[in-house]
Scaffold this motif. Structure first.
Motif, PDB file in Angstrom:
ATOM      1  N   LYS A 174       0.830  -1.210   0.000  1.00 43.43           N
ATOM      2  CA  LYS A 174       0.000   0.000   0.000  1.00 43.43           C
ATOM      3  C   LYS A 174       0.864   1.260   0.000  1.00 43.43           C
ATOM      4  CE  LYS A 174      -4.083  -1.986   2.193  1.00 43.43           C
ATOM      5  NZ  LYS A 174      -4.967  -1.942   3.380  1.00 43.43           N
ATOM      6  N   ARG A 175       1.966   1.231   0.742  1.00 48.15           N
ATOM      7  CA  ARG A 175       2.884   2.375   0.771  1.00 48.15           C
ATOM      8  C   ARG A 175       3.497   2.588  -0.613  1.00 48.15           C
ATOM      9  NH1 ARG A 175       8.088   2.446   1.224  1.00 48.15           N
ATOM     10  NH2 ARG A 175       8.291   0.378   2.146  1.00 48.15           N
ATOM     11  N   ILE A 176       3.910   1.507  -1.263  1.00 47.69           N
ATOM     12  CA  ILE A 176       4.484   1.592  -2.614  1.00 47.69           C
ATOM     13  C   ILE A 176       3.420   2.046  -3.608  1.00 47.69           C
ATOM     14  CG2 ILE A 176       5.524   0.253  -4.490  1.00 47.69           C
ATOM     15  CD1 ILE A 176       7.406   0.921  -2.054  1.00 47.69           C
ATOM     16  N   ARG A 177       2.209   1.514  -3.475  1.00 53.27           N
ATOM     17  CA  ARG A 177       1.092   1.948  -4.329  1.00 53.27           C
ATOM     18  C   ARG A 177       0.908   3.455  -4.243  1.00 53.27           C
ATOM     19  NH1 ARG A 177      -4.278   0.855  -1.514  1.00 53.27           N
ATOM     20  NH2 ARG A 177      -3.459   2.649  -0.383  1.00 53.27           N
ATOM     21  N   ASP A 178       0.942   3.989  -3.020  1.00 52.00           N
ATOM     22  CA  ASP A 178       0.736   5.419  -2.824  1.00 52.00           C
ATOM     23  C   ASP A 178       1.893   6.238  -3.394  1.00 52.00           C
ATOM     24  OD1 ASP A 178      -1.656   4.754  -1.642  1.00 52.00           O
ATOM     25  OD2 ASP A 178      -0.941   5.050   0.415  1.00 52.00           O
ATOM     26  N   GLU A 179       3.124   5.724  -3.290  1.00 52.70           N
ATOM     27  CA  GLU A 179       4.274   6.399  -3.910  1.00 52.70           C
ATOM     28  C   GLU A 179       4.094   6.458  -5.426  1.00 52.70           C
ATOM     29  OE1 GLU A 179       8.248   5.029  -2.989  1.00 52.70           O
ATOM     30  OE2 GLU A 179       7.678   4.661  -0.902  1.00 52.70           O
ATOM     31  N   ILE A 180       3.694   5.342  -6.013  1.00 56.87           N
ATOM     32  CA  ILE A 180       3.472   5.278  -7.459  1.00 56.87           C
ATOM     33  C   ILE A 180       2.345   6.222  -7.855  1.00 56.87           C
ATOM     34  CG2 ILE A 180       2.640   3.784  -9.335  1.00 56.87           C
ATOM     35  CD1 ILE A 180       4.193   1.465  -7.912  1.00 56.87           C
ATOM     36  N   ASP A 181       1.275   6.227  -7.074  1.00 56.12           N
ATOM     37  CA  ASP A 181       0.122   7.068  -7.376  1.00 56.12           C
ATOM     38  C   ASP A 181       0.506   8.555  -7.377  1.00 56.12           C
ATOM     39  OD1 ASP A 181      -2.548   7.173  -8.149  1.00 56.12           O
ATOM     40  OD2 ASP A 181      -3.281   7.326  -6.104  1.00 56.12           O
ATOM     41  N   ARG A 182       1.307   8.960  -6.399  1.00 50.59           N
ATOM     42  CA  ARG A 182       1.771  10.359  -6.363  1.00 50.59           C
ATOM     43  C   ARG A 182       2.603  10.677  -7.598  1.00 50.59           C
ATOM     44  NH1 ARG A 182       2.137   9.267  -0.883  1.00 50.59           N
ATOM     45  NH2 ARG A 182       4.329   8.656  -1.023  1.00 50.59           N
ATOM     46  N   ALA A 183       3.496   9.771  -7.967  1.00 50.09           N
ATOM     47  CA  ALA A 183       4.330   9.980  -9.155  1.00 50.09           C
ATOM     48  C   ALA A 183       3.469  10.058 -10.415  1.00 50.09           C
ATOM     49  CB  ALA A 183       5.359   8.856  -9.274  1.00 50.09           C
ATOM     50  N   LEU A 184       2.421   9.251 -10.464  1.00 48.70           N
ATOM     51  CA  LEU A 184       1.537   9.255 -11.639  1.00 48.70           C
ATOM     52  C   LEU A 184       0.773  10.559 -11.770  1.00 48.70           C
ATOM     53  CD1 LEU A 184       0.137   5.626 -11.633  1.00 48.70           C
ATOM     54  CD2 LEU A 184       1.773   6.620 -13.240  1.00 48.70           C
ATOM     55  N   SER A 185       0.387  11.155 -10.664  1.00 51.99           N
ATOM     56  CA  SER A 185      -0.287  12.458 -10.731  1.00 51.99           C
ATOM     57  C   SER A 185       0.609  13.458 -11.452  1.00 51.99           C
ATOM     58  CB  SER A 185      -0.613  12.977  -9.330  1.00 51.99           C
ATOM     59  OG  SER A 185      -1.550  12.132  -8.708  1.00 51.99           O
ATOM     60  N   ASP A 186       1.884  13.476 -11.101  1.00 54.80           N
ATOM     61  CA  ASP A 186       2.837  14.379 -11.747  1.00 54.80           C
ATOM     62  C   ASP A 186       3.050  14.003 -13.215  1.00 54.80           C
ATOM     63  OD1 ASP A 186       3.223  15.831  -9.395  1.00 54.80           O
ATOM     64  OD2 ASP A 186       4.855  14.530  -8.736  1.00 54.80           O
ATOM     65  N   LEU A 187       3.144  12.714 -13.503  1.00 54.19           N
ATOM     66  CA  LEU A 187       3.327  12.258 -14.884  1.00 54.19           C
ATOM     67  C   LEU A 187       2.137  12.664 -15.755  1.00 54.19           C
ATOM     68  CD1 LEU A 187       4.658  10.683 -17.190  1.00 54.19           C
ATOM     69  CD2 LEU A 187       3.722   8.586 -16.188  1.00 54.19           C
ATOM     70  N   ILE A 188       0.944  12.476 -15.242  1.00 52.75           N
ATOM     71  CA  ILE A 188      -0.262  12.824 -16.014  1.00 52.75           C
ATOM     72  C   ILE A 188      -0.302  14.332 -16.271  1.00 52.75           C
ATOM     73  CG2 ILE A 188      -2.798  12.921 -15.909  1.00 52.75           C
ATOM     74  CD1 ILE A 188      -2.595  10.062 -14.553  1.00 52.75           C
ATOM     75  N   LEU A 189       0.041  15.137 -15.279  1.00 49.18           N
ATOM     76  CA  LEU A 189       0.109  16.594 -15.485  1.00 49.18           C
ATOM     77  C   LEU A 189       1.154  16.940 -16.547  1.00 49.18           C
ATOM     78  CD1 LEU A 189      -0.179  17.916 -11.823  1.00 49.18           C
ATOM     79  CD2 LEU A 189      -1.858  18.194 -13.669  1.00 49.18           C
ATOM     80  N   PHE A 190       2.298  16.272 -16.505  1.00 48.13           N
ATOM     81  CA  PHE A 190       3.354  16.487 -17.498  1.00 48.13           C
ATOM     82  C   PHE A 190       2.846  16.154 -18.904  1.00 48.13           C
ATOM     83  CE2 PHE A 190       6.714  14.552 -20.087  1.00 48.13           C
ATOM     84  CZ  PHE A 190       7.639  15.589 -20.146  1.00 48.13           C
ATOM     85  N   LEU A 191       2.174  15.007 -19.046  1.00 48.64           N
ATOM     86  CA  LEU A 191       1.666  14.595 -20.363  1.00 48.64           C
ATOM     87  C   LEU A 191       0.597  15.560 -20.872  1.00 48.64           C
ATOM     88  CD1 LEU A 191       1.493  10.721 -19.882  1.00 48.64           C
ATOM     89  CD2 LEU A 191       3.253  12.060 -21.078  1.00 48.64           C
ATOM     90  N   ARG A 192      -0.267  16.035 -19.978  1.00 43.04           N
ATOM     91  CA  ARG A 192      -1.281  17.021 -20.380  1.00 43.04           C
ATOM     92  C   ARG A 192      -0.607  18.307 -20.868  1.00 43.04           C
ATOM     93  NH1 ARG A 192      -6.243  15.559 -19.606  1.00 43.04           N
ATOM     94  NH2 ARG A 192      -6.782  14.012 -18.047  1.00 43.04           N
ATOM     95  N   ALA A 193       0.423  18.747 -20.169  1.00 38.93           N
ATOM     96  CA  ALA A 193       1.145  19.958 -20.574  1.00 38.93           C
ATOM     97  C   ALA A 193       1.813  19.751 -21.940  1.00 38.93           C
ATOM     98  CB  ALA A 193       2.187  20.323 -19.515  1.00 38.93           C
ATOM     99  N   GLN A 194       2.383  18.578 -22.153  1.00 44.12           N
ATOM    100  CA  GLN A 194       2.996  18.248 -23.450  1.00 44.12           C
ATOM    101  C   GLN A 194       1.948  18.305 -24.563  1.00 44.12           C
ATOM    102  OE1 GLN A 194       6.289  18.609 -22.447  1.00 44.12           O
ATOM    103  NE2 GLN A 194       6.662  17.107 -24.019  1.00 44.12           N
ATOM    104  N   ASN A 195       0.795  17.703 -24.302  1.00 42.65           N
ATOM    105  CA  ASN A 195      -0.285  17.706 -25.297  1.00 42.65           C
ATOM    106  C   ASN A 195      -0.713  19.131 -25.622  1.00 42.65           C
ATOM    107  OD1 ASN A 195      -0.269  14.942 -25.410  1.00 42.65           O
ATOM    108  ND2 ASN A 195      -2.233  14.657 -24.386  1.00 42.65           N
ATOM    109  N   ASN A 196      -0.820  19.989 -24.604  1.00 45.46           N
ATOM    110  CA  ASN A 196      -1.243  21.371 -24.809  1.00 45.46           C
ATOM    111  C   ASN A 196      -0.209  22.164 -25.619  1.00 45.46           C
ATOM    112  OD1 ASN A 196      -3.629  20.941 -23.466  1.00 45.46           O
ATOM    113  ND2 ASN A 196      -2.854  21.695 -21.506  1.00 45.46           N
ATOM    114  N   ARG A 197       1.075  21.871 -25.415  1.00 49.82           N
ATOM    115  CA  ARG A 197       2.129  22.561 -26.169  1.00 49.82           C
ATOM    116  C   ARG A 197       2.105  22.164 -27.642  1.00 49.82           C
ATOM    117  NH1 ARG A 197       6.012  20.903 -22.186  1.00 49.82           N
ATOM    118  NH2 ARG A 197       5.661  22.278 -20.465  1.00 49.82           N
ATOM    119  N   GLN A 198       1.676  20.942 -27.923  1.00 45.57           N
ATOM    120  CA  GLN A 198       1.672  20.449 -29.309  1.00 45.57           C
ATOM    121  C   GLN A 198       0.490  20.949 -30.098  1.00 45.57           C
ATOM    122  OE1 GLN A 198       2.055  16.207 -28.817  1.00 45.57           O
ATOM    123  NE2 GLN A 198       4.185  16.345 -28.178  1.00 45.57           N
ATOM    124  N   ARG A 199      -0.483  21.540 -29.434  1.00 45.42           N
ATOM    125  CA  ARG A 199      -1.685  22.012 -30.140  1.00 45.42           C
ATOM    126  C   ARG A 199      -1.454  23.360 -30.761  1.00 45.42           C
ATOM    127  NH1 ARG A 199      -5.687  19.919 -25.639  1.00 45.42           N
ATOM    128  NH2 ARG A 199      -5.749  17.791 -26.327  1.00 45.42           N
TER     129      ARG A 199
END
Length: 154
Positions: free
Chosen positions: A129-154
């Protein structure tokens, strides 16, 4: 469609949790996810505690089957997110041409924490569960990064 590839060692704990959580959390982001292990045997199920840790978040990991990292998967991936610096180094040793697409999963946050996600294999459910939560936090940042990348490409 773009694909993020999550990589760990055996593809039964960390990277399958990352793949499933990413697909659960990505919303309307036009990305797919897969996972693989640098030393994975093909066809192994996710570990029992990984399944349990995700069930608590209503994410089903029971159908996961492990797969080894292959040249085809690396080639298909738009971005490769590794759980440790060791996994990243392994990929760069085998596939040096993808250096611009391989990142530590924790590299996307504003804190740019270059921390490994430790392997919970054989650990207690609370460790998973602790590792799951670490991964989940990292994924929040990754998803924000990917959204920003998508917005720059438009």
């Amino acid at each position: 469609m773009s694909m993020v590839l999550f990589v760990c060692t055996g593809n039964t704990c960390r990277s399958p949790m990352a793949e499933a959580l990413f697909m659960h959390r990505k919303g309307d982001l036009d990305w797919e996810a897969q996972s693989a292990g640098v030393y994975a045997a093909p066809g192994a199920p996710a570990s029992r505690n990984a399944i349990e840790a995700l069930r608590e978040l209503e994410v089903d990991l029971s159908g996961h089957r492990s797969q080894p990292l292959t040249a085809d998967l690396v080639e298909q991936a738009s971005l490769i997110a590794t759980m440790t610096e060791g996994h990243r180094n392994h990929i760069l040793h085998c596939f040096p041409e993808v250096e611009n697409r391989v990142f530590l999963i924790n590299a996307f946050g504003t804190s740019k924490v270059a921390a490994d996600i430790s392997d919970p294999f054989g650990g207690s459910l609370s460790t998973y569960k602790r590792i799951r939560d670490e991964i989940d936090r990292a994924l929040s940042d990754l998803i924000l990064f990917l959204r920003a990348q998508n917005n720059r490409q438009r």
